[in-house]
Structures are given as C-alpha cells and as structure tokens.
Design an enzyme around this catalytic site. Sequence first.
Site: not given
Ligand code: GAL
Length: 964
Positions: A198, A304
């Site tokens: 990110e 993710e």
């Molecule tokens: C995403 C991030 C992860 C984690 C997740 C929320 O945006 O890439 O590392 O923080 O959010 O659990």
Amino acid sequence: MRFEKVRAFLATAAAVVLLGIGYVATPAQGAAMPAQRAEQHTVAFDQYSMIIDGQRTFLWSGEMHPFRLPSPALWRDVLEKMKAIGFNTVSFYFDWGYHSPAPGIYDFTGVRDMDRLLTIADQVGLYVIARPGPYINAETDGGGFPAWLATQAGRARSDAPDYLAATDEWQSAIDAIIARHQVTDGRGSVILYQIENELAATGASQRNYLQHLYDKARADGIQVPIFHNDKGRNGYWVPPSSTVPGTLPGPVDLYAFDGYPGGTCRTDGTVGSPNVAPDWGIQGAGGAKGGATASDKTPGFTAEFGGGWFDYWGSVGTYPCTALRQGPGYERVFYGANIANRLTVQNFYMVSGGTSWGWLPAPVVYTSYDYGAAIDEGRQLRPKAQTLKTLGYFVQSVAPLTKVDKGDDVPASSTAARIEHTVNAETGTNFYFAVHNPSNATTDDSFTFPLITADGSYTVPLRLNGQDAKTLVANYDLEGNHLVYSTSEIMTHLRGVALLHGRDGEAGETVLRYPTEPKVQVLEGAASAAYDAKTGDLRLTYSHHGIIRVRVTAPDRPSLTLLVADEDAAATFWRVDDVLVRGPQLVRAARVHDGRLALTGDTTASAPLEVWGPARTLTWNGKPVAARSSGGALLAVRHLPGPREIVLPDLTAWRYAAESPEAKPGFDDAAWRTAGLTSTNSTTKPPAGQVVLTADDYGFHHGDIWYRGHFDGPAPAAVTLDWGGGGAGLAQAWLDGAYLGQRTIPSGVAAPPTRNNDTFTVPPALLTDGPHVLSIMVRNNSHNEDGGVNDAHKEGRGVIGATFDGVVPSGVTWRVQGTAGVDPVRGPLNNGGLYGERNGWSLPGFPDRSWSARAVPDTSAVAGTSWYRTSFDLKIPADIDASLGLTIGDPATPRSDRHYRVLIFVNGWNMGQYIADVGPQHTFALPTGVLNPRGRNTIALAVTSDGEAALESVRLTTLGVARR
Ligand code: GAL
C-alpha cells in the site's frame, strides 16, 4: 549478577519452548531443509490467470501470519485446515521487527523459523504468496518496522540512503530463506513475491525505492513474479505492460490491489445493513481505478480482500459480529462477484487471524487478532469456513473458470436480481453469477432468466433469499457427461461423482444431455427425472434437503453419481486430492497405498465416515476402520468416536509480590542510562532546554519504561507530561515515593490517539525542599504504523516533555530504564522494562517460594505493579487437541471502574494484555506449544493498578476440543 540470573531463567525457558514445539508434531513432520533443485517449474501469466507449467491455475489464497501463532507445530494445523477448506495458496506477511531486535541482528530460529514455515506450507500442498514488506502495516508494531528504525534520520518508505541500507539488510536475510523455497526450481511452493504494501505516495523517491526493492529481490535470487498491493484501487504501481490510461507504472510484474467492502457492525455489536458487492474487474467500470482493469495484460489479483476486520481497544468486542457480517452470505456475494469479475488470484485477509502476542499489536488493536476470520483465534472452523470450502472447491474443480471473458448481458425477470455472465471461449462453458441488485440486498426473490448456450435456449428459475448469490454453470463436461445447466452450484467432481449444493428447501434442477434415454436411479432422497427425446435433455428436479443421491448410467458414458446436498450436508464433505470424504468434522489428508486409504482428520463429535476413492480398506488416524461398500462408496460400519471430555484444573495456590521499587526514593538507579541526548530523529522533539527522553533513543523499544528525574530545591505543585504511549497507553507517577496517580490515553475509537498531555498535581504535603525523585512509568502500547508514509512510527514513546509548574525545569538529571535485554527464545517483542521482567519474575523457573500466598480474585491492590504466580499440571490425552485460553474477570459484566491492567505471561511467553477498564478482551488464547498440554505450566501475571482495583478471577477456558 542480576543479568546472570536472568540468563539462567532464559535457558530454562528455551528448554520449555523447544519441548513445546514437539507437543503436536510427530518427528516425521519436522522441518527438513529443502532439497536442491528437484524439478524446474514455469510460472507464467496472461490477462486471464496464472499459468503454472502451462496449466491455468486459479489461486485461491488465505492470509495467515506466522508471527501471530508462536507455535510452529500449530502452523501445520492451521495450514492443513486451510487446505481442507479449499485453499490452494497461503499468503504470509513476514514482520521485519519480529526478527530484528537491533541493526544487523536477525533471528530465524524457534518460533521465528521461516524455513520451517515454508517447508510445512509446501508439505501441506499450498502455494505461498510471500509478502516481506519491508513495510507491511498489518496492525503490527510500527507496521512491521523494527523499532530501531524509528531512530533513523531518513524518511522511511523512500529512497533515503540510510533507510535503503536498512531494507537491504532485511531483504538479504529474508530473501535468502524465501529464495530457497520457490516453485520455479522445485525447492518449495513460493509462487509470488510482494514488494512493499500500500505504498500510496507516488513521488520519484518512492519509485526509486520500489525499483531498489525489486532489483534487490532479483539479486537475492527471487525468480517468481513480483507485485505490489495497491491501497484500494488507484492504479498505482502497475506493470509497464499496462496500456490503461491514468495508471502509474512501477517496477512490478503483476498488478494487485486490496479492498475491504464488508459493511458495518453497529456499536451494540450487531450486523449493520450489508454493502453491495463491487465489480472490480471485467464486469465493472474499468480503467485505472476500476481494480483489476488497471492492468490489461495480467490476471485480476486481489492481494487482500476482506475476510473480516480488526477490532480496537475499548470497542464492544466486534469479532463475533464481524464473523457474521463477513459470513456465508457475504462470502457468496462478494467473493462470487470477484469470480465473475475474473479475479483469478484472490487472497482473503485474514483466514486465520491469530494473536498479536507480546508487544506486537499496533496501537489500533488489542491482543486478539481473531479478525472474525474463517478459522477463529482458537483454531476452530467457523460456519463461514464451510462456505469458503464450497467456493474454494468450485474454483479448483471447474477449470474453464480460469479463462473467461464477459458474456452477453442476461436480463433477470425481476429487477431485484441481476446476472453477471462470463464465457470460456475455448470450451463454450457459461457462468451465470446471480446476485441481488443494491436496493434489494436482503430481499427474498424468485425469478427467471434466459439461458442461451450452444445447447439451446432455456428459461431458468432461481431464488435468492437474503444476502445470497449463486454461480451457475452451463455447457460443461461433468465427468464425461454433458451438463446443460444446473441451478444447484457445483462444489466439486471427481472419479464419476459430482457434488452439487443448494440452500435447504430451495428447488433445484439439473439438466444433462444424452443421445438416448439413460438409466436413472434415485439412491437417496427425492428427485424426479424426465427425458426429452427431442433434445436429449435429462431433467432432474428436486428440492434441496439433506443429501439426494442420483446415479445416471448411459451407454458410452462413464456412469455419474450426483450428490446434491443442502448447505449443512455440503459442510460434511471434504475433498482431499483424488478422494471425497463425508462425515468427519475435518479431513486433513488422504494417502492411498496398496488399496488401503489412510485418512487423517479430526472429530469434534461422533461422526459417520463415507469415502469415494481408489481404496478397498480404510484407516482413520492410523486405526483400521471396518467399512462396507455402499452405492459406489465405502461406508464405515460404525461412527468414528468424538473427543472425550477434558478436565481443566482450577488455578489456585497463587504467590504474590509487589514491585515498582523504582518509585521509592532510595532505589539505586546508578546503573541506569542517564538521559543526555540533545537531538532525536523522532517526530516529537523535546521542548527547548530539555534533554531527549523518548525511549527508542535509549534503545528501549517495547513495553514499560521507567524514568527517574533527580532534582533539588522546592517541589513543583504540578508536573505536566507530554508522553507517547500508543493505544490505551498508561503513565503512572510518584514524587519521592508518594503516588501522584495514573493517566491513560483515551480509547474506544478505531483510530485512537497515541500521545497525551497530562498534569499530575502534587499534594501540599509533598511541597518540600529537595532532594527529590520524580519516578514515572510509561506503558508503551507500541509504535504507530506508517500507512501515510509520514514517519508516523517515529512518534516518541515514553516521556517526550516534562514541565514543572508550566516550565521546563533546569537541573533535573533523568535516568532511564527499559527492558533488560532480548529473550533469545521469545524474541524482541516479548518483554518490556518492568522490574519483575528485568529480574526473571515472568519466567517459569523463577523461585517464588519466598513470596506470600494470596487469594485470587484479590480484594486489595497497591499502586504500581505487583505479580501473581501459580503453576499447574495439564493432562490432556495425547489424541486430543485442546485449544485453551485464560479468562480474566467476567466477560458478561465488564467493569469500566476498575483501573488496572494485566500482562499475561505463560511459561514466560507474554500472551497479551488485559485492560479491565478498557476492554473488550477477557479471554486470551494460549497456543499449545506455549502451553504444555501434558505437564507443568506456570502463569505469571503482572498487575498494574491505580491502587484501588484488584485482580479479578482468573481461570482456564476451553476454546475448542478435537480428537485426532
Ligand atoms: C490493509 C493492509 C493490511 C492490513 C489491513 C487491515 O489495507 O494492507 O496490512 O492493515 O488493511 O487489516
């Protein structure tokens, strides 16, 4: 002398954990070093999918974090469960700070043995997406940065030379491990590698930085495709091959993005109205910000996608709600939409959340990282895991899904519903993803839609009840039989058996085509068959309920057994490689040898066992099972036994000692560091005229830190502290041994403050002439993450500034003390600087016989910290996997008026922090390995109180029991 003593305790501790690792694993399961270059494999891709050895592969991946499960034997348990519920891939973040206590020092032993992790993943049969950061976020201390990085001058996540030198160090260390587990040279199963996470700043400095990470990975021998995870869908850091206007190219091979469109939990812990699934691929608006459409030559890839969400200090405790909110309906709607959008690489964050033990949790989370995930913190499968199983088996069984294009629009007869249509041009297979329209997200609708395939035109009836979606398959080769279409969904098929599923009580029809009328036998349940000689269509109609079994036998076709299950029944099926099993609550592995099928798995209750596979005889967890053949399957004559009840001991015979001697005027702090620094790279500078006090500058990075300020002259009437304590941090102060009180950083919000300004009033009786000692203890509930690329992790921890009666006092000599050193077994995040920790009180071998006996729950307390220790024996039978927890207080009646907190040490492992007046967590998972299930265990609780609130009840609890 004192350090010698601590070292001796640490040695005892090491013995405990090494034993611990063996509690569940059998020797044969131990980590072997990967063999040298077994076979070469190719990893390629196009806009449709990943292509492994020339074969299109749908990567269906779940996230788990090795650093959130400090028990390597349980890595195998969780990975086997992931594989069993339909994943073929696991995604791991690697946390830099977890391995590196100081510059140049890296530890990959014991619970930090990433070689062992990657070996297990390969043995279990999961591809690995490796995500070593260097920045990971992930609700970890400093977002995965080692705390020592907080003292660097250069901007993190940029091309600042000191920062790049540090990331080189980390990449050299972690890449050496990842590189020897890649699928490409046959030494492992790592298939993809992520750089950064990110990175939403897009300047030249960040581009150089990413290029540096990419080049370093390649130089370190990383051969698999490299990608970055775009925060949301910005079109940032797409591969140079992308021709999509408005995107930002970067040094990557694949484009990936993330998204958490999950909906809400209300403040009372109930589920809010559901969100609508977005189209982040070929069905959507397209373009740079359309998700996968930002990169037109690479597969749709969610690095993710929400599998739950995290929870914060002082919330109502939302994990049970989150598990429902992102439960079965959500999974079908959202993950199904992703499939319809041709996202053929999907990773769900989290599938097994685990525990942010020790000082791992970022300020935004408390100890539990359960996440409402499919596998809960106690390693039990939630109902939503069963829905994942239906989806995971589906995407791995129906190969044409890996090469689809958007099909013609298909109108539904009801405006409440919509159909997203995709087609595989090579096989002609059609996929119809049926889902509600936004304003009807939870209605109950029955409708029809026109299905036009190479087989002809049909009007197909379908129902969507509530938050639900279905993917129907048409024009498909089903085990050598031609499927025209089915309104039941395909779960899997193999060896002449097809498993379909639908919602209990809903009508279904499955149409197959044969040149002549086939023989149809209904073996179980109710179904009717009608053959149309004109079209050749055999139409089976039924209502989903339990299991319906139909055998279709036609000349010149392999015979086909259709198993049509409702969702509860579907949950009882397990596909392991070439074997289908029904009955047990978990099937982990199936190995066939000489006609004997050896199954391993778990029962949580007595269960039937039925098997479709190439075997004549069966064993279950190594024991022979009497079975007879039945309808083409092998059926165990008797049910498999469930687990016996386990008995947990009461925690009694507590020993007690008060500490915080640092508060006393006469305490000898001569060996402490004198705070003499005049400059700091933290983002929080001291006020003019004051030395630097922030803890990281003195090498004290985690947990509690003590200050003793010595000064002469009159005592101030008020002491004001500017201090950094992370989420729900704590500061306590004493003047000349008299307690001035405690302050906490406010909590109860998702993005809590992490720094406070507080005034302690000095009572008139203390306003005397010096010499004086001001003693301050600050609990550092970790460093901020650096999501905004603004060095947020460099916000000072401990005391930032101290004023007396409004001015910076001159003539104060400050002494500082934090942790006594890094526990060589439990790592850099296990210990802070409490007196007890510095002197081995948290460790199992500490001699506490001279301590006083004490009853728990306690009735009195002292201001500062006191310790409670007890030992107990566990006698869990060897074939029982008991997942245990420790519960403090009464979860049903949380008490916001009890101002105390507890650090929970189990056999020396810091398994979390209970904060009575903040919450919400009362029960703390204690993984087997940390806990010895067949032997002695020691619990040490460090209770820090305002002097009024006493320790509540403490007991062992059961989070799950399985027989294996
Ligand atoms: C995403 C991030 C992860 C984690 C997740 C929320 O945006 O890439 O590392 O923080 O959010 O659990």
